[in-house]
Design an enzyme around this catalytic site. Sequence first.
Site, PDB file in Angstrom:
ATOM      1  N   HIS A 261     -31.321 -16.052   5.453  1.00 34.99           N
ATOM      2  CA  HIS A 261     -32.741 -16.840   5.230  1.00 34.99           C
ATOM      3  C   HIS A 261     -32.213 -18.456   5.292  1.00 34.99           C
ATOM      4  O   HIS A 261     -33.220 -19.434   5.652  1.00 34.99           O
ATOM      5  CB  HIS A 261     -33.044 -17.052   4.090  1.00 34.99           C
ATOM      6  CG  HIS A 261     -34.655 -17.349   3.620  1.00 34.99           C
ATOM      7  ND1 HIS A 261     -35.426 -17.839   4.883  1.00 34.99           N
ATOM      8  CD2 HIS A 261     -35.274 -17.244   2.575  1.00 34.99           C
ATOM      9  CE1 HIS A 261     -36.706 -17.902   4.368  1.00 34.99           C
ATOM     10  NE2 HIS A 261     -36.502 -17.784   3.112  1.00 34.99           N
ATOM     11  N   ASP A 265     -36.519 -18.311   9.070  1.00 39.64           N
ATOM     12  CA  ASP A 265     -37.516 -18.708   8.253  1.00 39.64           C
ATOM     13  C   ASP A 265     -38.185 -17.385   7.988  1.00 39.64           C
ATOM     14  O   ASP A 265     -38.415 -16.489   8.744  1.00 39.64           O
ATOM     15  CB  ASP A 265     -38.441 -19.635   8.701  1.00 39.64           C
ATOM     16  CG  ASP A 265     -37.836 -20.902   8.747  1.00 39.64           C
ATOM     17  OD1 ASP A 265     -36.779 -21.263   7.984  1.00 39.64           O
ATOM     18  OD2 ASP A 265     -38.116 -21.795   9.681  1.00 39.64           O
TER      19      ASP A 265
END
Length: 290
Positions: A261, A265
């Site tokens: 992450h 995204d």
Amino acid sequence: PPSARRLLAEHGLELGAVAGSGPGGQVRKEDVVRALERPAEARGPAPAPAPAPKDGATARERVVAMTSLRRTVARRLVEAQHTAAILTTFNEIDMSRVLAVRERHGEAFLAKHGVKLGFMSFFVKAAVDGLRAFPAVNAEVRGTDIVYKDHYDIGVAVGGGKGLVVPIVRDADALSFADVEKKIGELAKKARDNRITMDDLAGGTFTISNGGIYGSLLSTPILNPPQSGILGLHKIEKRAVVEGDAIVARPMMYVALSYDHRIVDGREAVQFLIAVKNAIEDPERLLLEI
């Protein structure tokens, strides 16, 4: 006790030649007397008392050193969880059309190419399409930089003689379905024969792991660092799904994408997984490269 030691000394016996029945294996005088009553040839060194179990362990345990491969895998898995911000997103895929393609063309494919048409070639090709559309999933963090890869070297997790390994199908975007199947078969055989080399394992940009061959219904795969994405496949199972206003049975597979992450995204991860889903549910697009 002193009496036992004196008796041992008088008869020229070592302490280790007598099995003790006292607390903690302590040798008592009566243990020495019993040992002297046995024939001399039967008096060999007594077996060392088993160490007391520790931390709740029992005598029904075996301690086996990790292989170097297992140690490396363990280190890298812990490294991935400590350095990456791992998140997983899920979806499910209707495998009906891929199964139909394999049913219609499987025999001709085998006759022409000498290898079976499996599921992995479809997923490798679908993953490449998704990676082209969402390049962050094919990238890596290097220091404070993001390194985007313009090549597609897909790691395919396979079980080997010494455990799970992830050899690389290099330049998968340039390979045909038959080439992908042949390469995976070759690497799987090398893994089973313990002939995998570091060159076979190094440099992947993305990984596919198929837990479905072992019966896994759902899992959260762990990244293979420094990669930023891994696609987990699972077993195909007929389930009730809604099509229009009807409930029908379809061969469904859950898929999972674990991603870093820090650079991927959530929107990109979800859309990547939807791209894979769409490609597998409409495999003619992969075959026609559209």
